[in-house]
Write a protein that holds these residues in place. Sequence first.
Motif, PDB file in Angstrom:
ATOM      1  N   THR A 126       0.784  -1.275   0.008  1.00 10.56           N
ATOM      2  CA  THR A 126      -0.021  -0.009   0.003  1.00 10.56           C
ATOM      3  C   THR A 126       0.841   1.287   0.110  1.00 10.56           C
ATOM      4  OG1 THR A 126      -1.709  -1.091   1.113  1.00 10.56           O
ATOM      5  CG2 THR A 126      -1.587   1.299   1.199  1.00 10.56           C
ATOM      6  N   ALA A 127       2.000   1.125   0.813  1.00  8.18           N
ATOM      7  CA  ALA A 127       2.535   2.469   1.053  1.00  8.18           C
ATOM      8  C   ALA A 127       3.298   2.959  -0.444  1.00  8.18           C
ATOM      9  CB  ALA A 127       3.557   2.559   1.894  1.00  8.18           C
ATOM     10  N   THR A 128       3.887   1.912  -0.989  1.00  5.05           N
ATOM     11  CA  THR A 128       4.701   1.959  -2.310  1.00  5.05           C
ATOM     12  C   THR A 128       3.669   2.540  -3.238  1.00  5.05           C
ATOM     13  OG1 THR A 128       6.405   0.556  -1.810  1.00  5.05           O
ATOM     14  CG2 THR A 128       6.026   0.952  -4.016  1.00  5.05           C
ATOM     15  N   ALA A 129       2.436   1.881  -3.401  1.00  4.99           N
ATOM     16  CA  ALA A 129       1.397   2.206  -4.447  1.00  4.99           C
ATOM     17  C   ALA A 129       0.809   3.592  -4.221  1.00  4.99           C
ATOM     18  CB  ALA A 129       0.394   1.423  -4.164  1.00  4.99           C
ATOM     19  N   ILE A 130       0.877   4.246  -3.095  1.00  5.30           N
ATOM     20  CA  ILE A 130       0.445   5.683  -2.898  1.00  5.30           C
ATOM     21  C   ILE A 130       1.291   6.454  -3.329  1.00  5.30           C
ATOM     22  CG2 ILE A 130      -0.032   7.387  -1.042  1.00  5.30           C
ATOM     23  CD1 ILE A 130      -1.492   5.188   0.534  1.00  5.30           C
ATOM     24  N   LEU A 131       2.652   6.183  -2.797  1.00 11.22           N
ATOM     25  CA  LEU A 131       3.720   7.090  -3.192  1.00 11.22           C
ATOM     26  C   LEU A 131       4.004   7.215  -4.826  1.00 11.22           C
ATOM     27  CD1 LEU A 131       6.253   6.123  -0.397  1.00 11.22           C
ATOM     28  CD2 LEU A 131       5.190   8.438  -0.928  1.00 11.22           C
ATOM     29  N   GLU A 132       3.888   5.794  -5.395  1.00 10.66           N
ATOM     30  CA  GLU A 132       4.186   5.751  -6.871  1.00 10.66           C
ATOM     31  C   GLU A 132       2.893   6.645  -7.506  1.00 10.66           C
ATOM     32  OE1 GLU A 132       4.617   1.676  -7.542  1.00 10.66           O
ATOM     33  OE2 GLU A 132       6.767   1.574  -7.590  1.00 10.66           O
ATOM     34  N   HIS A 133       1.677   6.408  -7.058  1.00 13.49           N
ATOM     35  CA  HIS A 133       0.590   7.240  -7.596  1.00 13.49           C
ATOM     36  C   HIS A 133       0.922   8.730  -7.544  1.00 13.49           C
ATOM     37  CE1 HIS A 133      -3.665   8.735  -8.361  1.00 13.49           C
ATOM     38  NE2 HIS A 133      -3.204   9.527  -7.011  1.00 13.49           N
ATOM     39  N   LEU A 134       1.657   9.248  -6.491  1.00 18.55           N
ATOM     40  CA  LEU A 134       1.937  10.723  -6.464  1.00 18.55           C
ATOM     41  C   LEU A 134       3.062  10.878  -7.160  1.00 18.55           C
ATOM     42  CD1 LEU A 134       1.029  10.948  -2.669  1.00 18.55           C
ATOM     43  CD2 LEU A 134      -0.154  11.774  -4.550  1.00 18.55           C
ATOM     44  N   GLY A 135       4.016   9.953  -7.728  1.00 14.57           N
ATOM     45  CA  GLY A 135       5.072  10.277  -8.441  1.00 14.57           C
ATOM     46  C   GLY A 135       6.122  10.700  -7.455  1.00 14.57           C
ATOM     47  N   LEU A 136       6.149  10.192  -6.079  1.00 10.72           N
ATOM     48  CA  LEU A 136       7.294  10.735  -5.214  1.00 10.72           C
ATOM     49  C   LEU A 136       8.318   9.375  -4.962  1.00 10.72           C
ATOM     50  CD1 LEU A 136       4.814  12.259  -2.302  1.00 10.72           C
ATOM     51  CD2 LEU A 136       6.214  13.242  -4.279  1.00 10.72           C
ATOM     52  N   PRO A 137       9.300  10.105  -4.576  1.00 11.45           N
ATOM     53  CA  PRO A 137      10.450   8.858  -4.264  1.00 11.45           C
ATOM     54  C   PRO A 137      10.117   8.074  -3.022  1.00 11.45           C
ATOM     55  CG  PRO A 137      11.583  11.260  -4.570  1.00 11.45           C
ATOM     56  CD  PRO A 137       9.910  11.389  -4.500  1.00 11.45           C
ATOM     57  N   VAL A 138      10.294   6.730  -3.443  1.00  4.92           N
ATOM     58  CA  VAL A 138      10.162   5.592  -2.251  1.00  4.92           C
ATOM     59  C   VAL A 138      11.473   5.249  -1.506  1.00  4.92           C
ATOM     60  CG1 VAL A 138       8.994   3.685  -1.784  1.00  4.92           C
ATOM     61  CG2 VAL A 138       8.144   4.987  -3.709  1.00  4.92           C
ATOM     62  N   PHE A 139      11.404   5.495  -0.372  1.00  6.08           N
ATOM     63  CA  PHE A 139      12.498   4.813   0.412  1.00  6.08           C
ATOM     64  C   PHE A 139      11.957   3.526   0.993  1.00  6.08           C
ATOM     65  CE2 PHE A 139      13.566   9.435   0.303  1.00  6.08           C
ATOM     66  CZ  PHE A 139      15.108   9.202   0.048  1.00  6.08           C
ATOM     67  N   ALA A 140      12.459   2.481   0.516  1.00  3.34           N
ATOM     68  CA  ALA A 140      12.154   1.071   1.215  1.00  3.34           C
ATOM     69  C   ALA A 140      12.733   0.830   2.229  1.00  3.34           C
ATOM     70  CB  ALA A 140      12.253  -0.115  -0.094  1.00  3.34           C
ATOM     71  N   ALA A 141      12.083   0.669   3.561  1.00  2.00           N
ATOM     72  CA  ALA A 141      13.029   0.406   4.715  1.00  2.00           C
ATOM     73  C   ALA A 141      13.111  -0.822   5.084  1.00  2.00           C
ATOM     74  CB  ALA A 141      12.181   1.103   5.922  1.00  2.00           C
ATOM     75  N   ASP A 142      14.410  -1.383   5.606  1.00  3.25           N
ATOM     76  CA  ASP A 142      14.552  -2.603   5.891  1.00  3.25           C
ATOM     77  C   ASP A 142      14.431  -2.835   7.353  1.00  3.25           C
ATOM     78  OD1 ASP A 142      16.555  -0.865   6.985  1.00  3.25           O
ATOM     79  OD2 ASP A 142      18.077  -2.322   6.512  1.00  3.25           O
ATOM     80  N   MET A 143      13.164  -2.537   7.986  1.00  3.19           N
ATOM     81  CA  MET A 143      12.540  -2.534   9.058  1.00  3.19           C
ATOM     82  C   MET A 143      11.149  -2.632   9.167  1.00  3.19           C
ATOM     83  SD  MET A 143      13.555  -0.248  12.505  1.00  3.19           S
ATOM     84  CE  MET A 143      12.563   0.914  12.266  1.00  3.19           C
ATOM     85  N   VAL A 144      10.635  -3.603  10.216  1.00  2.00           N
ATOM     86  CA  VAL A 144       9.160  -3.529  10.195  1.00  2.00           C
ATOM     87  C   VAL A 144       8.878  -2.507  11.173  1.00  2.00           C
ATOM     88  CG1 VAL A 144       7.392  -4.969  11.353  1.00  2.00           C
ATOM     89  CG2 VAL A 144       9.063  -5.993   9.795  1.00  2.00           C
ATOM     90  N   LEU A 145       7.903  -1.628  10.853  1.00  2.00           N
ATOM     91  CA  LEU A 145       7.410  -0.528  11.627  1.00  2.00           C
ATOM     92  C   LEU A 145       6.194  -0.236  11.162  1.00  2.00           C
ATOM     93  CD1 LEU A 145       9.141   2.345  13.248  1.00  2.00           C
ATOM     94  CD2 LEU A 145       7.255   3.112  11.456  1.00  2.00           C
TER      95      LEU A 145
END
Length: 338
Positions: A126-145
Motif C-alpha cells: 500500500t505505501a509504495t502504491a500511494i507514493l508511486e501514484h503521487l510520483g514521489l521517491p520511495v525509500f524502502a525501509a529494511d525494518m518492520v514498523l
Amino acid sequence: MTLPRDDGYFMPAEWMPHSRCWMAWPCREALWGDRLEMAQDAYAEVANAIAQFEPVTMIANPQDVAEVSLRCGSGVGCLPIPHDDSWTRDTGPSFLANTQGELAGVAWRFNAWGQKYNEYEKDRQTATAILEHLGLPVFAADMVLEGGAIHVDGEGSLLTSEQCLLNPNRNPDLTRSKIEEKLRAYLGVETIIWLNEGLIDDETDGHVDNLACFAAPGIVLALSSDDPSDENYTALQENIDRLRGAVDAKGRSLEVIEVPQPDRMNDDHGRRLSRSYINFYIANGGIIMPSFEDAQDARAYEIIADAFPNRSVVTVAANDIAFGGGGIHCITQQQPLV
C-alpha cells in the motif's frame, strides 16, 4: 543505498500544513464480522469531518469504488488501490519533506502487527502504491514498523514504546540501538523518547498513538488514569513519569498534559477495547477527536481544545472503530504540504 537523512529529508510534525489526508475503506470481514457496515459508516463520518479542513482520499479495492463514492459523498475522493485492511496509519507511507520543498515517503516493512493476520500481502504494497501514484521517491525501509508506533515533533524528537518496537514479533534481529539508528536515518530525528508498555489487550502491542503525542514542540499530551485499581494505571503512570524525566532534541524538558482514559468497554470476547482520546487526527485548522459516549468525553474535549487553541475540535463517535482495534489516528495518514 541512499537514506532519507542523507538527502536532507525529515518527517514533519502532524500539525504542519497538509495537502491531503489518506484513508482506506474497511473490508476485512474476518476482523469486523457483522460490524463491518457500522465500521464503514464510522470511517465515512471521519472522512467527511476531515474534509471540512483538507482534501481526503479514500483508497478502496476496485470492486468497492462505486459503493465508497456513494457512501462517502462528493466531498471525499476515492482511489482504487487493492488492500487487505483499513489502517492507513500503519500501512501507508510515512511522508517526508526537505528544505528544498521536496516530498518523499518511507515504505516500512509490514507484517500485520506481528503476524496477527495471515493475509496482508496487499497491505505490504500500500505505501509504495500511494507514493508511486503521487510520483514521489520511495525509500524502502529494511525494518518492520507501523506509523502508529511513532510520533514526531518535526524538530528531531520521536516518541515510541518499548513494547512495540522492541517486540520480537517485529524485528527480532535488531537491538534497541540498531532500531534507533534506523529511525534516525529514515525519519531525520535525533532523540528517541521511549515509553514502556501500552494499553492492556492492545492488538498493536502498545502503539504510541494511544499513549502520548506531541501537541507542540516541548508539549506532550499523555493518557492517564487516576484509579490505582485500573489495569492500565501502572503502565500509564510509568509512561508519564518517563515523559516528565525526558529531554527532547532541543534540550527542553517536556510539559506533560494528562488526558483521562475512558472507562473500560469490552469487545465481544471480553477483551478491553483500546479506546484513547490521544488517538485523534490533526487536520489543517482542526482536530478530529474520538468520542466514546463516556463520562470522560467532555473533560477530554476541554483538555485537547485548550492544547490546540487555534484549531476547531470536531468529535466523531469512535466506538465502532475501536471494535476493530484502533482509533481515528490509526485510520488516517497526513500528506504534508510543501
